[in-house]
Write a protein that holds these residues in place. Structure first.
Motif, PDB file in Angstrom:
ATOM      1  N   ILE A  99       0.788  -1.156  -0.026  1.00 50.37           N
ATOM      2  CA  ILE A  99       0.187   0.026  -0.064  1.00 50.37           C
ATOM      3  C   ILE A  99       0.798   1.319   0.041  1.00 50.37           C
ATOM      4  O   ILE A  99       0.511   2.167  -0.608  1.00 50.37           O
ATOM      5  CB  ILE A  99      -1.015   0.256   1.199  1.00 50.37           C
ATOM      6  N   TYR A 100       1.869   1.535   0.893  1.00 52.41           N
ATOM      7  CA  TYR A 100       2.623   2.336   0.958  1.00 52.41           C
ATOM      8  C   TYR A 100       3.580   2.447  -0.388  1.00 52.41           C
ATOM      9  O   TYR A 100       3.615   3.608  -0.928  1.00 52.41           O
ATOM     10  CB  TYR A 100       3.877   2.358   1.949  1.00 52.41           C
ATOM     11  N   ARG A 101       4.059   1.551  -1.032  1.00 50.22           N
ATOM     12  CA  ARG A 101       4.858   1.424  -2.151  1.00 50.22           C
ATOM     13  C   ARG A 101       3.876   2.249  -3.342  1.00 50.22           C
ATOM     14  O   ARG A 101       4.303   2.808  -3.991  1.00 50.22           O
ATOM     15  CB  ARG A 101       5.594  -0.003  -2.614  1.00 50.22           C
ATOM     16  N   SER A 102       2.770   1.660  -3.490  1.00 47.60           N
ATOM     17  CA  SER A 102       1.734   2.120  -4.407  1.00 47.60           C
ATOM     18  C   SER A 102       1.610   3.585  -4.260  1.00 47.60           C
ATOM     19  O   SER A 102       1.559   4.424  -5.297  1.00 47.60           O
ATOM     20  CB  SER A 102       0.467   1.452  -4.377  1.00 47.60           C
ATOM     21  N   LEU A 103       1.407   4.174  -3.146  1.00 46.49           N
ATOM     22  CA  LEU A 103       0.886   5.825  -2.781  1.00 46.49           C
ATOM     23  C   LEU A 103       2.487   6.407  -2.979  1.00 46.49           C
ATOM     24  O   LEU A 103       1.857   7.383  -3.937  1.00 46.49           O
ATOM     25  CB  LEU A 103       0.511   5.746  -1.372  1.00 46.49           C
ATOM     26  N   ILE A 104       3.359   5.963  -2.671  1.00 43.68           N
ATOM     27  CA  ILE A 104       4.607   6.625  -2.952  1.00 43.68           C
ATOM     28  C   ILE A 104       4.724   6.573  -4.717  1.00 43.68           C
ATOM     29  O   ILE A 104       5.131   7.581  -5.167  1.00 43.68           O
ATOM     30  CB  ILE A 104       5.872   6.087  -2.347  1.00 43.68           C
ATOM     31  N   TRP A 105       4.774   5.372  -5.223  1.00 44.53           N
ATOM     32  CA  TRP A 105       5.024   5.403  -6.650  1.00 44.53           C
ATOM     33  C   TRP A 105       4.055   6.602  -7.538  1.00 44.53           C
ATOM     34  O   TRP A 105       4.276   7.165  -8.222  1.00 44.53           O
ATOM     35  CB  TRP A 105       4.565   4.029  -7.124  1.00 44.53           C
ATOM     36  N   ASP A 171      -4.956  -0.506  11.160  1.00 43.29           N
ATOM     37  CA  ASP A 171      -4.582   0.349  12.411  1.00 43.29           C
ATOM     38  C   ASP A 171      -3.523   1.389  11.944  1.00 43.29           C
ATOM     39  O   ASP A 171      -3.452   2.727  12.164  1.00 43.29           O
ATOM     40  CB  ASP A 171      -4.453  -0.278  13.670  1.00 43.29           C
ATOM     41  N   GLU A 172      -2.426   0.832  11.226  1.00 44.68           N
ATOM     42  CA  GLU A 172      -1.368   1.667  10.830  1.00 44.68           C
ATOM     43  C   GLU A 172      -1.961   2.678   9.915  1.00 44.68           C
ATOM     44  O   GLU A 172      -1.177   3.816  10.003  1.00 44.68           O
ATOM     45  CB  GLU A 172      -0.268   0.712  10.274  1.00 44.68           C
ATOM     46  N   LEU A 173      -2.524   2.465   9.003  1.00 49.03           N
ATOM     47  CA  LEU A 173      -2.953   3.362   7.873  1.00 49.03           C
ATOM     48  C   LEU A 173      -3.814   4.577   8.481  1.00 49.03           C
ATOM     49  O   LEU A 173      -3.502   5.586   8.477  1.00 49.03           O
ATOM     50  CB  LEU A 173      -3.892   2.547   6.993  1.00 49.03           C
ATOM     51  N   LEU A 174      -4.585   3.992   9.508  1.00 53.02           N
ATOM     52  CA  LEU A 174      -5.624   5.064  10.167  1.00 53.02           C
ATOM     53  C   LEU A 174      -4.771   6.003  10.830  1.00 53.02           C
ATOM     54  O   LEU A 174      -4.788   7.161  11.116  1.00 53.02           O
ATOM     55  CB  LEU A 174      -6.677   4.424  10.813  1.00 53.02           C
ATOM     56  N   SER A 175      -3.744   5.452  11.513  1.00 50.34           N
ATOM     57  CA  SER A 175      -2.610   6.275  12.546  1.00 50.34           C
ATOM     58  C   SER A 175      -1.921   7.139  11.817  1.00 50.34           C
ATOM     59  O   SER A 175      -1.712   8.218  12.034  1.00 50.34           O
ATOM     60  CB  SER A 175      -1.980   5.054  13.096  1.00 50.34           C
ATOM     61  N   LEU A 176      -1.526   6.782  10.570  1.00 49.34           N
ATOM     62  CA  LEU A 176      -0.741   7.861   9.752  1.00 49.34           C
ATOM     63  C   LEU A 176      -1.797   8.697   9.154  1.00 49.34           C
ATOM     64  O   LEU A 176      -1.384   9.823   9.278  1.00 49.34           O
ATOM     65  CB  LEU A 176      -0.235   6.789   8.458  1.00 49.34           C
TER      66      LEU A 176
END
Length: 635
Positions: A99-105, A171-176
């Protein structure tokens, strides 16, 4: 390893999936643009950064989200970013790193000025530790947070299917996102999900909430679109659409499956169609329809039933979308038959079955590689949940209970079945005889950040400039990539009593064997397992059953292997295993080994302590239980 291999390894699948979502009924989605809560979220700069779209399964949340993504991308692209991610209930799409890689890309594609910043971050973080920065969820989160919090442009982030994620990544995504909101970052977050109290409670009180209910008007729009798509006879198309839209009861996926069923009947003429529409009165739930469709496709043939059942059960627990070739192979790998089989024979069987025609009503197909290949996934989450509850032969009984799915009870069993198919494939003679590494053709010895400035310019395939790597071409068949990359994931997802027996595991991981080298080489490909396992090992001679178990298997399985006598292990096996445990943050297990009277003596030494301190120092962020376990270890 090129950055492209790690940062956008799954991007081709994402692009293909979004293209599939563009085949929709926009008229049935336009309502949300004029919704007051959506407009307030979109236009208000500070009061609310979150908008959540809640709805029942199958009511059209994903299509509505995809519509919004396309609409916003067309509006003032020079002043804002629009990034989207679609979660499915599989290991690949719900993996936090993916998920992080996709958003950064996506951010890097939309803002060329960020490329230099990313390159500096990548080089600094890769020089600091052993783990590739693009494979560390913690480091990716840091970069994404810093980029969004410092951006002068407004960023719209759409996250579809958050309820499909497991608790930790959710939880990690919502926290970010909450952290970015609290810091007044220029970020707008749109989330779609089935009704979920925990997600609702995790959002700020100011979040806009929209409840999606499929009205008869929108059902009719979707039904007319599907009637055209499934080529219902033109003079009866409107009649069919009207009849089915009235029975859909707010469920768009019911409409899809109803049209799939009608398509199998090859009806020409109003009279016969009216008869079948009356029959559909009895199919009030999705479970009814799935059962009727399964019976229709099997046509009373036991062979069809066995193949279709095995294919559906495989797709229900597959860790990523499967190619048709991969799925056909699984149909013919019989885990209850000890008869010797070769990859050539599997290929011959696979060519003899038109599986796509048999399974087509139950799947969505995604075209990749310019349409040359297709990937398969189940048509909807509702079908997956039904498969996990009961085998197809029992769907009729489930339907008689009003289609209530109840507790999911077959998941461990189905993961175990696919685990055994993967391992049986890897134990075929060809996997020991053929050297996979011989297929490498590397254009450049060092691809580290090669061509970085042109790296994000387009979505064209750059295979000519990267390693050509195809296990099928060297004789390892069409299922090798999946089997090598995901057998351990299925072992982790099954229950303890269904783990591999130790003899089979030891054969799979025999030190020095070509088989072990082949599947480990495949595993470490960046676009395969997506795992950091084995990254700290320098040569294959450091790998044995205990090291593999420490890297990939449930921890309890590894400790069981350590109790075996006369186990063929490599020198310093225990220390290599400890390195894998450190990378998995299984620190309490290392503590237990140190306290063991027999095993601990091999580790209680000054070199061990120095190595542990060095590895520990590479972990820049430690918190919670892991931090406490490190403290206990040093005590």
């Amino acid at each position: 390893m090129a950055v492209r291999d790690t940062l956008d390894a799954n991007r081709q699948n994402e692009i293909a999936y979004h293209e599939e979502l563009r085949v929709r009924t926009d008229d049935a989605c336009q309502w949300i643009i004029s919704d007051d809560k959506f407009s307030y979220w979109k236009l208000n700069s500070r009061d609310t950064n979150f908008c959540v779209l809640f709805g029942d399964m199958g009511c059209g949340k994903t299509m509505t989200t995809a519509y919004l993504v396309d609409v916003l991308k067309e509006q003032a692209p020079e002043k804002q970013y629009v990034c989207a991610y679609y979660c499915k209930d599989d290991q690949e799409t719900t993996n936090l790193g993916n998920i992080y890689r996709s958003l950064i890309w996506q951010l890097l594609k939309r803002e060329p000025a960020l490329k230099d910043r990313f390159q500096i971050w990548y080089e600094e973080n890769n020089s600091a530790g052993q783990v590739d920065a693009t494979q560390s969820a913690i480091k990716l989160r840091e970069f994404l947070h810093d980029t969004l919090s410092s951006s002068e442009k407004l960023a719209f982030i759409f996250l579809d299917g958050l309820d499909e994620c497991h608790f930790t990544p959710r939880d990690e995504l919502l926290s970010l996102f909450r952290e970015l909101s609290e810091q007044n970052a220029r970020v707008k977050i749109f989330i779609s999900s089935r009704y979920d109290d925990e997600i609702q409670q995790s959002l700020p009180p100011s979040a806009s909430r929209i409840d999606l209910c499929l009205t008869h008007e929108r059902s009719l729009m979707i039904a007319k679109h599907l009637a055209t798509k499934f080529k219902i006879q033109e003079d009866i198309r409107d009649r069919v659409a009207d009849e089915l839209s009235q029975r859909a009861n707010g469920c768009a996926i019911w409409l899809r499956i109803a049209f799939e069923f009608l398509k199998t009947l090859h009806i020409q003429g109003l009279k016969l169609m009216e008869t079948e529409l009356k029959r559909l009165h009895s199919y009030k739930t999705l479970t009814n329809l799935y059962w009727a469709l399964f019976e229709k496709m099997c046509a009373g043939q036991q062979h069809n039933e066995k193949c279709l059942k095995r294919a559906l059960e495989t797709l229900a627990v597959a860790q990523r979308p499967l190619s048709l070739d991969e799925l056909v192979y699984t149909v013919f790998i019989d885990i209850n038959d000890n008869t010797h089989i070769t990859i050539d024979e599997l290929e011959e069987y696979a060519q003899s079955l038109n599986l796509l025609e048999l399974i087509r009503p139950f799947i969505s197909t995604i075209k990749i590689d310019g349409g040359k290949q297709i990937q398969l996934r189940l048509v909807h989450q509702s079908l997956k949940e039904l498969i996990l509850q009961a085998p197809p032969s029992e769907w009729n009984q489930v339907a008689q209970r009003d289609g209530k799915t109840g507790a999911i009870s077959r998941e461990a069993e189905l993961h175990s079945n696919l685990l055994r198919r993967c391992v049986k494939y890897l134990l075929l003679d060809e996997c020991e005889r053929i050297d996979l590494s011989s297929s490498f053709k590397t254009a450049h010895e060092d691809e580290h950040l090669r061509g970085f400035n042109g790296f994000f310019d387009d979505d064209e395939d750059t295979a000519d400039s990267l390693e050509i790597f195809n296990p099928f071409k060297v004789g390892l068949g069409r299922f090798f990539t999946y089997a090598a990359s995901y057998w351990a994931a299925h072992m982790s997802d099954t229950s303890q009593e269904l783990w591999l027996d130790q003899a089979t595991f030891i054969k799979l991981c025999t030190p020095g064997s070509q088989r072990l080298e082949n599947w480990v080489v495949q595993w470490t490909r960046s676009n395969c397992s997506g795992s950091n396992a084995f990254k700290s090992l320098e040569v294959m001679s450091q790998v044995d059953p205990v090291v593999v178990a420490a890297a990939l298997a449930p921890v309890a399985y590894m400790t069981g292997l350590l109790k075996l006598h006369n186990l063929n292990l490599v020198p310093d096996s225990l220390w290599f295993a400890v390195k894998q445990l450190i990378e998995r943050n299984c620190i309490s297990t290392i503590h237990d080994i140190l306290r063991d009277e027999v095993l601990g003596v091999n580790l209680r030494s000054t070199p061990f302590i120095m190595d542990v301190v060095k590895v520990w120092s590479d972990f820049r962020v430690l918190h919670g239980v892991v931090a406490n376990e490190w403290e206990d270890l040093f005590d």
